[in-house]
Design a protein around this motif. Structure first.
Motif, PDB file in Angstrom:
ATOM      1  N   GLN A  50      34.892  48.144  35.454  1.00 31.79           N
ATOM      2  CA  GLN A  50      33.969  47.090  35.064  1.00 31.79           C
ATOM      3  C   GLN A  50      34.684  45.769  34.779  1.00 31.79           C
ATOM      4  O   GLN A  50      34.120  44.695  34.948  1.00 31.79           O
ATOM      5  CB  GLN A  50      33.175  47.518  33.823  1.00 31.79           C
ATOM      6  CG  GLN A  50      32.168  48.614  34.095  1.00 31.79           C
ATOM      7  CD  GLN A  50      31.122  48.173  35.103  1.00 31.79           C
ATOM      8  OE1 GLN A  50      30.460  47.167  34.913  1.00 31.79           O
ATOM      9  NE2 GLN A  50      30.965  48.951  36.173  1.00 31.79           N
ATOM     10  N   ALA A  51      35.927  45.851  34.358  1.00 28.68           N
ATOM     11  CA  ALA A  51      36.684  44.638  34.051  1.00 28.68           C
ATOM     12  C   ALA A  51      37.158  43.926  35.311  1.00 28.68           C
ATOM     13  O   ALA A  51      37.295  42.700  35.321  1.00 28.68           O
ATOM     14  CB  ALA A  51      37.876  44.982  33.170  1.00 28.68           C
ATOM     15  N   MET A  52      37.409  44.687  36.369  1.00 28.77           N
ATOM     16  CA  MET A  52      38.010  44.123  37.584  1.00 28.77           C
ATOM     17  C   MET A  52      37.048  44.218  38.765  1.00 28.77           C
ATOM     18  O   MET A  52      37.407  44.699  39.831  1.00 28.77           O
ATOM     19  CB  MET A  52      39.311  44.870  37.907  1.00 28.77           C
ATOM     20  CG  MET A  52      40.256  45.018  36.747  1.00 28.77           C
ATOM     21  SD  MET A  52      40.921  43.437  36.159  1.00 28.77           S
ATOM     22  CE  MET A  52      42.119  44.008  34.938  1.00 28.77           C
ATOM     23  N   VAL A  53      35.847  43.742  38.604  1.00 24.64           N
ATOM     24  CA  VAL A  53      34.836  43.930  39.654  1.00 24.64           C
ATOM     25  C   VAL A  53      35.163  43.146  40.919  1.00 24.64           C
ATOM     26  O   VAL A  53      34.668  43.470  42.003  1.00 24.64           O
ATOM     27  CB  VAL A  53      33.421  43.555  39.157  1.00 24.64           C
ATOM     28  CG1 VAL A  53      32.978  44.475  38.042  1.00 24.64           C
ATOM     29  CG2 VAL A  53      33.372  42.092  38.727  1.00 24.64           C
ATOM     30  N   TRP A  54      35.995  42.088  40.811  1.00 29.67           N
ATOM     31  CA  TRP A  54      36.374  41.316  42.004  1.00 29.67           C
ATOM     32  C   TRP A  54      37.758  41.691  42.521  1.00 29.67           C
ATOM     33  O   TRP A  54      38.310  40.997  43.350  1.00 29.67           O
ATOM     34  CB  TRP A  54      36.328  39.822  41.691  1.00 29.67           C
ATOM     35  CG  TRP A  54      35.003  39.380  41.180  1.00 29.67           C
ATOM     36  CD1 TRP A  54      33.834  39.243  41.889  1.00 29.67           C
ATOM     37  CD2 TRP A  54      34.675  39.035  39.831  1.00 29.67           C
ATOM     38  NE1 TRP A  54      32.821  38.832  41.075  1.00 29.67           N
ATOM     39  CE2 TRP A  54      33.297  38.693  39.805  1.00 29.67           C
ATOM     40  CE3 TRP A  54      35.412  38.953  38.649  1.00 29.67           C
ATOM     41  CZ2 TRP A  54      32.652  38.297  38.634  1.00 29.67           C
ATOM     42  CZ3 TRP A  54      34.766  38.563  37.482  1.00 29.67           C
ATOM     43  CH2 TRP A  54      33.410  38.244  37.484  1.00 29.67           C
ATOM     44  N   GLY A  55      38.322  42.807  42.017  1.00 30.31           N
ATOM     45  CA  GLY A  55      39.633  43.254  42.443  1.00 30.31           C
ATOM     46  C   GLY A  55      40.624  43.266  41.306  1.00 30.31           C
ATOM     47  O   GLY A  55      40.491  42.519  40.328  1.00 30.31           O
ATOM     48  N   ASN A  56      41.644  44.096  41.420  1.00 31.74           N
ATOM     49  CA  ASN A  56      42.604  44.285  40.334  1.00 31.74           C
ATOM     50  C   ASN A  56      43.438  43.043  40.038  1.00 31.74           C
ATOM     51  O   ASN A  56      44.006  42.920  38.954  1.00 31.74           O
ATOM     52  CB  ASN A  56      43.526  45.464  40.656  1.00 31.74           C
ATOM     53  CG  ASN A  56      42.799  46.790  40.633  1.00 31.74           C
ATOM     54  OD1 ASN A  56      41.762  46.930  39.987  1.00 31.74           O
ATOM     55  ND2 ASN A  56      43.317  47.776  41.354  1.00 31.74           N
ATOM     56  N   GLN A  57      43.552  42.143  41.008  1.00 30.77           N
ATOM     57  CA  GLN A  57      44.324  40.925  40.790  1.00 30.77           C
ATOM     58  C   GLN A  57      43.436  39.704  40.543  1.00 30.77           C
ATOM     59  O   GLN A  57      43.933  38.623  40.224  1.00 30.77           O
ATOM     60  CB  GLN A  57      45.223  40.653  41.999  1.00 30.77           C
ATOM     61  CG  GLN A  57      46.240  41.752  42.270  1.00 30.77           C
ATOM     62  CD  GLN A  57      47.081  41.447  43.495  1.00 30.77           C
ATOM     63  OE1 GLN A  57      47.700  40.392  43.603  1.00 30.77           O
ATOM     64  NE2 GLN A  57      47.102  42.373  44.439  1.00 30.77           N
ATOM     65  N   ALA A  58      42.137  39.872  40.708  1.00 29.90           N
ATOM     66  CA  ALA A  58      41.205  38.754  40.597  1.00 29.90           C
ATOM     67  C   ALA A  58      40.755  38.579  39.156  1.00 29.90           C
ATOM     68  O   ALA A  58      39.617  38.887  38.793  1.00 29.90           O
ATOM     69  CB  ALA A  58      40.009  38.965  41.513  1.00 29.90           C
ATOM     70  N   VAL A  59      41.667  38.091  38.321  1.00 31.27           N
ATOM     71  CA  VAL A  59      41.364  37.880  36.914  1.00 31.27           C
ATOM     72  C   VAL A  59      41.840  36.493  36.496  1.00 31.27           C
ATOM     73  O   VAL A  59      42.780  35.944  37.062  1.00 31.27           O
ATOM     74  CB  VAL A  59      42.027  38.937  36.010  1.00 31.27           C
ATOM     75  CG1 VAL A  59      41.503  40.324  36.322  1.00 31.27           C
ATOM     76  CG2 VAL A  59      43.543  38.899  36.151  1.00 31.27           C
TER      77      VAL A  59
END
Length: 494
Positions: A50-59
């Protein structure tokens, strides 16, 4: 259904006197159309999926906003009472449900009889001010310094509507510094830099006010028009995330049936995912965080940190491609759930967390109590709940963990009753929907009719009817909505 791990902050009602202690200052930083998952402190409360809905690096790293949460409180289930700009803001400032403010949809002016929390503070000797988007004085655009101040005595830098990107000060006052061919104000960046870009320019105005009034109690509201579209931001934020791998959320192309109320409010179909648009959205959020750092450093440098409450929030969210949609106007988490984090030294313990469902309508009654106004001396028309005891106590088992949301506009659309775990929605266009946010955080499965959920649907249908009847909710006049609620309640065995 209710679990409190710490604390949260909101707003209150018309008060007569303040407690004898030194009064607390109040600084509110409010963004526009802000997806809560872009903040590190909110990602900390979510599962990795839920935290990385746009990808693991997209933060986006948001250390300044996170610091407010870490030294204060985070509310994990705080909702826009109506997830559109004007009605949500009306509820926030007034403590009334949108249908009772005059501002039940965009561009409807706030009723003259509304007493905001700022007016309460002004009447009690506070210096009050506002910079940024207001959206509560009708259709004027940009309309600087609306005549009706609603308690914000210094509203020179308040503009009524618009998502302008560049401002400047002139001998005649502030103005939008980018124009179109017809000399009308434009949303163009037009070479905006750290002195003229909207987020920076408005933050400068907040810093000036704080410095000017450092020796007296003050309240300042900074209303930033970003990260609402258009998704444009000044350098270096415009390229900061351009090489970040960004993917569509898992629900972008979901195969399960979607509720009909989504089409009614979302107005987006066959949408193409744009990593570039998300990269620019992330850039706007990072620019906001860097300016929050400047504001909190100013407060610290002036020695005001221990007597200044700092609130970071938004008016509503943005789906950011979840469920194949952009923007807001529906009860999905990305649209309706918003940040609410508060640092209140000496009142809220560090790293406090409250999971109970709360709404923008609750802000006014709660914040004034938190600031020391005697609840027994109020004579105000706020309809929201005073949640201050949740924020300052370890728990309150008597608290009813449910808040109510409504669609904007004159026509009935949908109503929702929401708790930390469940979300019950009735509408004019579909059967009732019930989401279990614990087992289905993506909100793709309608639990109505499934084993074990009938008591939940009954409880929430009853709560929704009681709210509607108590607060003059015109959506209940819709035969479809009334029938949906009655069909559930009439099925209860005598």
């Amino acid at each position: 259904m209710f679990k409190v791990f710490g604390f949260w902050i909101l707003g209150a009602t018309l008060a007569v006197g303040v407690v004898a202690d030194s009064p607390m200052n109040l600084v509110i930083i409010q963004t526009d159309e802000h997806n809560f998952r872009t903040l590190g402190c909110y990602r900390e409360t979510l599962t990795p999926e839920q935290a990385m809905v746009w990808g693991n690096q997209a933060v986006v790293e948001t250390p300044a906003i996170d610091a407010i949460a870490h030294r204060g409180a985070i509310c994990t289930s705080f909702y826009a009472t109506s997830p559109v700009c004007t009605p949500s803001r009306a509820a926030f400032f007034s403590g009334r449900y949108p249908q009772n403010t005059g501002s039940w949809q965009n561009d409807r002016p706030l009723s003259n009889d509304v007493v905001t929390f700022a007016e309460v503070l002004r009447q009690n000797g506070y210096a009050t001010g506002y910079a940024g988007k207001w959206h509560l004085d009708g259709p004027g655009k940009p309309q600087w310094a609306p005549e009706r101040q609603f308690g914000f005595r210094d509203n020179r830098y308040m503009f009524n509507r618009g998502h302008w990107k560049k401002f400047e000060l002139t001998d005649d006052g502030p103005r939008v510094a980018a124009t179109a061919k017809n000399d009308e104000p434009s949303y163009s960046l037009a070479g905006a830099d750290e002195k003229s870009f909207s987020t920076d320019w408005l933050s400068d105005r907040a810093i000036e006010f704080i410095r000017e009034h450092a020796e007296e109690p003050f309240c300042y509201h900074l209303s930033l028009p970003d990260p609402h579209g258009p998704n444009t931001v000044r350098p270096p934020y415009d390229s900061m995330f351009e090489n970040t791998p960004i993917r569509p959320p898992a629900t972008f192309s979901q195969s399960s049936p979607q509720p009909k109320w989504l089409s009614d409010s979302g107005k987006k179909s066959n949408l193409k995912f744009s990593a570039q648009q998300m990269a620019l959205y992330f850039g706007m959020v990072r620019c906001i965080d860097d300016n929050v750092a400047r504001i909190t450093k100013t407060i610290d440098d002036l020695g005001l940190t221990d007597r200044t409450i700092v609130v970071f929030t938004s008016d509503h969210g943005d789906l950011c491609y979840e469920h194949g949609r952009l923007n807001k106007g529906n009860p999905y988490e990305g649209s309706a759930k918003i940040p609410m984090i508060v640092a209140a030294p000496g009142k809220i313990a560090p790293r406090t967390r409250v999971d109970a469902a709360l709404g923008t309508v609750d802000f006014k009654p709660t914040i004034l109590t938190l600031m020391g106004f005697d609840a027994s001396k109020r004579s105000d028309t706020s309809e929201g709940r005073d949640a201050s005891r949740l924020l300052t106590d370890d728990a309150d088992t008597a608290w009813n963990d449910v808040t109510f949301l409504r669609s904007a506009g004159p026509k009935p659309g949908w109503l929702a009753a929401v708790s930390d775990r469940y979300k019950f929605i009735v509408s004019v266009s579909d059967e009732p929907w019930l989401f279990d946010l614990q087992s289905d955080p993506d909100e793709v499965v309608n639990q109505m009719g499934r084993d074990g959920y009938a008591p939940i649907a009954t409880e929430f249908a009853g709560a929704l009817r009681a709210y509607a009847q108590s607060h003059g909710e015109p959506h209940l006049d819709s035969p479809a909505i009334a029938k949906s609620i009655s069909s559930i309640l009439d099925s209860i065995d005598p």
